[in-house]
Design a protein around this motif. Sequence first.
Motif, PDB file in Angstrom:
ATOM      1  N   GLN A   1       0.434  10.440   0.991  1.00 37.71           N
ATOM      2  CA  GLN A   1       0.467   9.066   0.476  1.00 37.71           C
ATOM      3  C   GLN A   1       1.729   8.347   0.949  1.00 37.71           C
ATOM      4  O   GLN A   1       1.678   7.173   1.319  1.00 37.71           O
ATOM      5  CB  GLN A   1       0.480   9.076  -1.062  1.00 37.71           C
ATOM      6  N   ALA A   2       2.850   9.075   0.903  1.00 36.82           N
ATOM      7  CA  ALA A   2       4.132   8.469   1.273  1.00 36.82           C
ATOM      8  C   ALA A   2       4.072   7.936   2.692  1.00 36.82           C
ATOM      9  O   ALA A   2       4.539   6.833   2.980  1.00 36.82           O
ATOM     10  CB  ALA A   2       5.255   9.491   1.133  1.00 36.82           C
ATOM     11  N   LYS A   3       3.443   8.709   3.562  1.00 42.16           N
ATOM     12  CA  LYS A   3       3.353   8.304   4.952  1.00 42.16           C
ATOM     13  C   LYS A   3       2.552   7.010   5.092  1.00 42.16           C
ATOM     14  O   LYS A   3       2.953   6.074   5.787  1.00 42.16           O
ATOM     15  CB  LYS A   3       2.660   9.422   5.754  1.00 42.16           C
ATOM     16  N   ALA A   4       1.399   6.979   4.405  1.00 47.52           N
ATOM     17  CA  ALA A   4       0.551   5.796   4.477  1.00 47.52           C
ATOM     18  C   ALA A   4       1.265   4.593   3.873  1.00 47.52           C
ATOM     19  O   ALA A   4       1.229   3.485   4.412  1.00 47.52           O
ATOM     20  CB  ALA A   4      -0.761   6.050   3.741  1.00 47.52           C
ATOM     21  N   ARG A   5       1.939   4.856   2.755  1.00 50.59           N
ATOM     22  CA  ARG A   5       2.600   3.748   2.064  1.00 50.59           C
ATOM     23  C   ARG A   5       3.790   3.226   2.882  1.00 50.59           C
ATOM     24  O   ARG A   5       4.094   2.034   2.843  1.00 50.59           O
ATOM     25  CB  ARG A   5       3.050   4.223   0.678  1.00 50.59           C
ATOM     26  N   ALA A   6       4.425   4.117   3.645  1.00 49.88           N
ATOM     27  CA  ALA A   6       5.537   3.693   4.487  1.00 49.88           C
ATOM     28  C   ALA A   6       5.077   2.627   5.477  1.00 49.88           C
ATOM     29  O   ALA A   6       5.741   1.615   5.675  1.00 49.88           O
ATOM     30  CB  ALA A   6       6.126   4.891   5.224  1.00 49.88           C
ATOM     31  N   VAL A   7       3.880   2.868   6.061  1.00 52.22           N
ATOM     32  CA  VAL A   7       3.356   1.890   7.014  1.00 52.22           C
ATOM     33  C   VAL A   7       3.049   0.575   6.297  1.00 52.22           C
ATOM     34  O   VAL A   7       3.346  -0.510   6.802  1.00 52.22           O
ATOM     35  CB  VAL A   7       2.101   2.447   7.716  1.00 52.22           C
TER      36      VAL A   7
END
Lengths: 317, 573
Positions: B125-131
């Motif tokens: 999730q963190a990765k997706a949210r970073a984008v």
Amino acid sequence: MTTRRSLDPTLDPTGSAELAGETVEPGAPGAIDPGAVDAAAKPRRRRLNASLVIGLILVGLVVVMALVSYVWTPYNPTEAMPEDRLQGASAAHWFGTDRYGRDTFTWIMFGSRITLLVGIVSVAIAMLIGVPLGIIAGMTNSGLLSGTIMRGNDLLLAFPALLLAIVFSAVYGPGTGPAMVALGIASIPGFARVARSGTLQVMSTEYVMAARAANRGTFAIATTHVLPNIAGMVIVQASVAFALAVLAEAGLSFLGLGTQAPAPSWGRMLQESQQFLGTRPELALWPGLFIAIAVLGFNLLGDGLRDRLDPKLRGRD
Amino acid sequence: MTESLLTVQDLEISAGQRHLVHPTSFTIAAGERVGLIGESGSGKSLTSAAVMGLLPGELSARGQVKLSGTEGNLLTWSERRMARLRGRDLSMVFQEPMSALNPLMRVGEQVAEVMRIHRTANPAQAKARAVELLERVRLPDPRAAARAYPHQLSGGQRQRVMLAIAMANSPRLLICDEPTTALDVTVQAQVLDLIREAVVADGTGLLFITHDLAVVASVCERVMVMYRGRIVESGSCEQIFTDPQHEYTRGLLAASDLTATDDRGRLFTIASAARYRSHASGDGAMTDAEADAGSASRAAPVDLATGEPLIEVSELVKTYSRTRTSLFGRADRVEALRGISLSIPAGRRFGIVGESGSGKSTLLKILSGLEPPTTGSVQVGGVHVESATSAQLRSMREDLQIVFQDPFASLDPRMKVADIIAEPLVPMRVPERKRRERVAETLAAVGLEPESAHRFPHQFSGGQRQRISIARALVCRPRILVADEPVSALDVSVRAQVLNLLTDLVDEYQLTLVFVSHDLGVVRHLCSDVAVMKSGEIVETGDVESIYTNPQHPYTASLVAATPSLEDAFAAS
């Protein structure tokens, strides 16, 4: 939305005097700029620096011993007293005596002369050659001359100092003189590098740009701007090189390539003590201890000076 | 009244015996945007560092800092407890975008990291949210940006990434410490908008630290003014700007306003602020009259101009080739100037405006003969600089002197002020005694005490050092004064003094002034003509008022629009 308005009651709203003047001690430049709200330069705090103080004490000890040895020593260094040989510490012989009955304390005192002489001469040679080379290389940066100097420097750096000294003693015969010159030459690269990097830094500053815009010649810039501003770094390097020279001279004398008999030297004392290591270990202890004191002293002094003089570590006020 | 988010009570910061911040109290309500204004050394950054628990070890803080929803005084919390709060409930954006990001970590990972550490999202999730977050701070192509390393991004883009990191966990309080000071004006405007939008959308409280009044007016609702470790005044933006109560606030406001001048055409300083009326005070007639007086005095030297060009630049090109970094690498070529042509008549005040990287400093170096041009010609007072002999160059440099940007770097720290100022006289073989007289005269001209001559630069403040720098430039009585951003490193109140000094001296010595700046407001006040530079080219040139009021080139228009001014800030609010 909160809209509060508050005025600090402790401040006089018409206190223009307070706005204009800074709380600086009398004579400080804050008073010069009338009406300025400039933050006046704060007086720099000079903190006592432990390594500087300890370094100074240790180096001072060696220097005092060397100076005192010119006017007074407990015994004549070459005077052998066979009846007193290989004695331990006593009131008559503070550090004991060696195999010929010579007073160890007297020898330590005389040895400090050679130690300091070697350090001073070799550092002076290295500094006088290395610093100008470094400044030239720094000021002609990226030119052919600079490249030649720095590559020559790298060549010298790749050559071990002790090996150079051994070659010198093979050619010119062993002795303090060739050892000093060899150690001096071997320390040139250190000075040249420090001077070059300092020069590059100084040459990129706006005050050098201003000096060039003011028509100052290359030589004038080198002596009035570059040299004073890299002096701190060079002094630090000198202190470290001094320590290395002391150590190297002891090593050379230990190998019999440095100071020759009958001149007293700490390195030779160590060498002569070898065969008595089992019976009289303090014969090795004393010269070893003083070599350590001198090396540590100059290294600490260098560290302490670096903290105080290096512009990179000194904050702007 | 909403519930207060942050309550600071009697916060006191000291270094040993010295008090850096005197007991200070303030509150920030949930979602409130508060500005903290002050000059360098006023204690504004220390205050914010104390709230974050990030004070340097040798400083100690007393008092109370309370955050709603947490127990007790944050100042007494352990580092571990504070660490859990930082980045989740409290977050911060720093001034220097170049050093605030880890150069060895991809940008996306750095954004995701703050969510992983606080366990607000699982790794995927963190990765997706970073984008998502990178998209929210309007980085072009957020997916690619997430994979980029910090050095591949520009200063403005990095500051956006910092904002994305700060907002990742939807903090309740965001502290921004001079977030746009290091950025160009056009970028600054975008980042400011972004900060305001982000904070409003999430209902985050904002503590915005800056020295720039116009910036604070465009972001904040409420302002606190800090002066020498005390909050001397606080109130809504409107109140502070229209009806400042404290002497210092009035002075700051007056000195910030580059369009207002007193009846002698001088900028207001803290000392003369009493006569200043702000735009927003509704006394427009007064300022207009003053503006007229100001432009009249500005226009005066133009009449003196003989029309004969003193500086003539044609088709100037400068290409730097960076040294190869590896044996087989290609040498980089950077085109700093791409065909510049300029003509500056004697007696003019010529401004050169451009953002960082536009080549304006390179142009100055070539003008003063410090760098050779690649092609093209430069003529200064009849001397062809590019082909001049060293004797010609010497006489040219006696005519042309430079004031540099950084008052800390442009004075040799090991030289006394007298020697620094006398330096240009040495190659002119002026005898020692005469040199000392000239130094004393010049010191008086720039408003420094004669005793200053025997001091070292570190004993002076920034404004005073800039005066020394100006004295050095004027001591050999040049005809041309070239100033490279001489006020951009100075505090606002000092800036006004130095600009007034420059104005006076230019009149008195009948100088031709070439003034380089990124600040259109400063150029507008000081100069008669202006050239706008962008990526090594001049996009527009003309007299300063018409360029300012009626820019022809879109870049000039965007520059004018992006320059924060108090007027615009009022108009918006």
